[in-house]
Scaffold this active site. Sequence first.
Site, short mmCIF file in Angstrom:
data_model
loop_
_atom_site.label_atom_id
_atom_site.label_comp_id
_atom_site.label_asym_id
_atom_site.label_seq_id
_atom_site.Cartn_x
_atom_site.Cartn_y
_atom_site.Cartn_z
N HIS A 1 -3.36 -5.82 2.36
CA HIS A 1 -2.96 -6.00 3.75
C HIS A 1 -3.48 -7.38 4.15
O HIS A 1 -4.17 -8.04 3.39
CB HIS A 1 -3.62 -4.94 4.64
CG HIS A 1 -3.25 -3.54 4.30
ND1 HIS A 1 -2.08 -2.96 4.69
CD2 HIS A 1 -3.93 -2.58 3.62
CE1 HIS A 1 -2.04 -1.70 4.27
NE2 HIS A 1 -3.15 -1.45 3.61
N CYS B 1 0.79 -1.23 0.00
CA CYS B 1 0.00 0.00 0.00
C CYS B 1 0.84 1.30 0.00
O CYS B 1 1.41 1.65 -1.01
CB CYS B 1 -0.98 -0.07 1.17
SG CYS B 1 -2.39 1.04 0.99
#
Length: 232
Positions: free
Chosen positions: A184, A90
């Site tokens: 994630h 990310c």
Amino acid sequence: MRILHLYYDLMNTYGDRGNVIVLYEVAEKMNLNPQIIRYTVGDKIPPRSDFIFIGGGEDWQQEIIYRDFMNLKNYILEHIEEGKPLLAICGGYQLLGKYYRTQDGKIIEGLNIFNIYTVSGNRRMVGNLIVESRFGKLVGFENHSGKTYIEGSALGKVIMGDGNNSEDKTEGYIYKSAIGTYMHGPFLSKNPEIVKYIISSIIKDEVNLDFSLELKAKQKTLQFKRLNEGRF
Ligand code: GLN
């Protein structure tokens, strides 16, 4: 086996550091004598390593680290060009690209190693993500407003969720053995295929560990695809 964990104290959204723990545990099981080197803002350039990890972070953490990150550009470039593995999640993934433009128009410069750029959108892309990749189906959880546009190879194609930008169905990026992703999870605990890929690109051999339990858990996640489709 030396694992370099970058900005362990700042870039750790949704327990991204779990990726380092997973890799450490697997390497130990394989008697690879793993060692974790932690690096953060202001530290000396670390010794060469076998694997580099950087987690996700919100805009403010990215603003804190990006100038310091620039000092590691040659270090990381050499690592990737030598074909060594790297995983960036990310916010960390975004900073390997050309730049990230925040909601208020600020440009956070990236290392310009991945041929990608990111602009903040006006909708957060939140939810479970399923991706079809050359490693098989990958699963994870995304939460970002940055839309990433790539030139080069995506990690995979979005089956469920938003991925890089919610427009072109791409998710993540792969260059040599360096992977960037919005997933994630931690990503590696949910996707043992990538653990195998990382370790085998270090030892240049196959990884013969039994991940059947982890793969069973992934099958469950995939079965719940429809339940997962709701957004916050
Ligand atoms: N700040 C970035 C975004 O929202 C990254 C977020 C994250 O790492 N979870 O796009």
